[in-house]
Design an enzyme around this catalytic site. Structure first.
Site, short mmCIF file in Angstrom:
data_model
loop_
_atom_site.label_atom_id
_atom_site.label_comp_id
_atom_site.label_asym_id
_atom_site.label_seq_id
_atom_site.Cartn_x
_atom_site.Cartn_y
_atom_site.Cartn_z
N SER A 253 0.85 -1.26 0.08
CA SER A 253 0.09 0.03 0.04
C SER A 253 0.93 1.35 -0.13
O SER A 253 2.17 1.28 -0.02
CB SER A 253 -0.84 -0.20 1.35
OG SER A 253 -0.06 0.36 2.30
N LYS A 254 0.25 2.29 -0.23
CA LYS A 254 0.87 3.68 0.13
C LYS A 254 1.96 3.67 1.09
O LYS A 254 3.02 4.40 0.90
CB LYS A 254 -0.12 4.87 -0.02
CG LYS A 254 -0.91 5.06 -1.12
CD LYS A 254 -1.32 6.42 -1.30
CE LYS A 254 -2.24 6.37 -2.57
NZ LYS A 254 -3.55 6.10 -2.53
N ARG A 255 1.63 3.14 2.09
CA ARG A 255 2.72 3.15 3.47
C ARG A 255 3.98 2.63 2.89
O ARG A 255 5.01 3.07 3.36
CB ARG A 255 2.22 2.11 4.27
CG ARG A 255 1.37 2.92 5.54
CD ARG A 255 1.00 1.96 6.65
NE ARG A 255 0.62 0.77 6.23
CZ ARG A 255 1.39 -0.56 6.19
NH1 ARG A 255 2.38 -0.39 6.93
NH2 ARG A 255 0.85 -1.65 5.62
#
Ligand code: GLU
Length: 489
Positions: A253-255
């Site tokens: 994910s963006k994390r």
């Protein structure tokens, strides 16, 4: 061409994710290897979330990665249109047939009614599924609902006590029991088909032979098989490829950093490197080789070496691969890759004259061996952006020691004088100047190089000193040499 037909069928609901690019790549590689064809179809039935902007982003990203499609959006073909919202009449025809054959039926239940049933089922400890309330309505009952202003959805009749089984190219034998499925909606009350229905109609009418897609669709497959069965159509061969996880084994994910193809492009990664890297996310080549050109991938790729377990996205590996491909760039290509990032920090103008080009090329080539991707140039140009030097924190004491040697003043002073006397500043003239300083001061190597480097950059190590001095220019170099004692404070 063989009769193998595969497709990539993205939903245009956001920037093109690297997971999507990996699915596209596996389909594309298989088609190219087997001499089949690769279709690009846009699944835009989620009207609220689909955008043309996202569709453009997907197409541009595929093109950038070198994945051309033989049939589909923009290029056309015999089975179009290739955007699902333009195929509604095709779905309508199939729906009408299912209704006429009583394999599907109209359902007038409202969301609130359905929710209430689900709650009751949950309270009884049952897995929620449609209770069949509308499965045998009379014409009069339907009329009554219509008169109430209800617009129906269409549900497929799913047979009970059936096992939906198939041999997945990646996961082997998979089976699902139909009893858990329940009669599900295939067309919403606004007439828009749901994914599971549209995908079956499209894959069948487009003669798709192999469906390779993300693992998250595995649980959709029994529903799709029920639709194929109701229509008397053969199913394609399925292959569900595993998730891509971050290094912490959580879903990417963006994390975890950049997740879209465009972000990697913007960061200055090369398409051939990204393709090479994506291929290795889940596919294992036979030997030890890790670098594959697109042609080599086509030759080597096979679905039976695609792993069942999740693939881990390792950015260090991508950097390693990109570094490898960057070695083949010409100086001009290297500059083009780094240019947007130099512009971003104000070191390059929008348009470059020959002098700018030469200077910026020198800058990029000076740091070539330190760059895994274009944007990394920004980590190395601080010495050009700041008026004064600061000592690298971790090594401050050591650096001060270098500048405290008793010969430092004479070295820096001699160097400064000679620099100001130069007609032309180039790495070669700087080199000759440093040599001349050694001769004049009768000092050798380190005692000359070190103080100059530390006074100019605040660092003990770095790339070619002759280049660094040239890039700084006489004025900035002289000012730093004049003020080196400030660094001792
Ligand atoms: N539109 C679906 C998606 O983007 C495609 C799934 C499939 O390939 O069947 O996930």
């Amino acid at each position: 061409m063989s009769s193998m037909k595969v497709r990539f069928a993205p939903s245009p609901t956001g920037p093109f994710h690297i997971g999507g690019a990996r699915s596209a790549l596996f389909n594309w590689l298989l088609a190219r290897k087997e001499g089949g064809s690769f279709i690009l179809r846009i699944e835009d039935t989620d009207l609220a979330r689909s955008t043309r902007e996202s569709e453009e982003n997907i197409k541009a990203s595929l093109q950038w990665l070198g994945m051309n499609w033989d049939e589909g959006i923009d290029v056309g073909g015999d089975n179009g249109p290739y955007r699902q919202t333009e195929r509604l009449s095709i779905y309508k025809e199939v729906t009408d047939r299912l209704l006429a054959e009583d394999k599907a039926y109209e359902c007038f239940c409202t969301n609130d009614e359905l929710e209430a049933v689900r709650e009751e089922q949950k309270n009884r400890g049952e897995t929620p599924k449609y209770n069949g309330r509308c499965s045998h309505l009379t014409e009069a009952e339907k009329e009554k609902f219509r008169a109430e202003g209800r617009t129906p959805t269409i549900r497929l009749r799913v047979p009970l006590n059936k096992t939906y089984a198939f041999d997945d190219m990646v996961r082997g034998h998979v089976s699902f029991e139909s009893n858990g499925v329940g009669d599900f909606v295939i067309v919403k009350s606004d007439g828009i088909p749901v994914y599971n229905f549209a995908v079956v109609v499209d894959d069948h009418t487009m003669d798709i032979t192999h469906v390779i897609r993300a693992e998250e669709h595995l649980s959709n497959t029994p529903r799709q098989m029920a639709i194929y069965e109701a229509l008397g159509w053969d199913t394609p061969v399925f292959g569900h490829i595993s998730l891509i996880l971050g290094k912490d084994y959580k879903k990417m994910s963006k994390r975890h950093g950049a997740t879209s193809v465009e972000q990697y492009k913007d960061l200055g990664y090369l398409p051939e490197a990204l393709v090479n890297f994506l291929a290795l996310l889940g596919w294992a080549p036979e030997g030890e080789e890790e670098f594959f050109t697109q042609d080599e991938l086509i030759k080597a790729f096979s679905m039976d070496r695609v792993a069942k377990n999740p693939a881990v996205f390792d950015i260090d590996k991508l950097n390693h691969i990109n570094f490898h491909y960057m070695k083949a760039l010409s100086d001009e290509e290297l500059l083009q890759l780094c240019l947007p990032h130099l512009q971003e920090v104000g070191l390059a103008k929008e348009t470059l004259n020959e002098d700018d080009k030469a200077r910026l090329t020198l800058l990029c080539t000076t740091f070539r061996d330190h760059l895994s991707f274009g944007a990394q140039i920004k980590d190395h140009v601080r010495f050009l952006l700041e008026d004064t030097v600061t000592l690298e924190k971790e090594a401050a004491e050591e650096l001060k020691q270098v500048l405290q040697e008793e010969t430092v003043a004479i070295v820096l002073d001699t160097f400064k004088t000679k620099l100001t006397e130069l007609d032309e500043l180039t790495p070669d003239t700087v080199k000759a100047t440093i040599k001349a300083v050694m001769k004049e001061t009768e000092l050798k190597g380190k005692s000359v190089f070190m103080p100059i480097r530390v006074a100019l950059t605040g660092q003990m190590h770095g790339p070619d000193l002759n280049n660094i001095v040239t890039l700084l220019g006489v004025q900035a170099a002289v000012s730093r040499l004049d003020n080196y004692t400030d660094l001792l404070k």
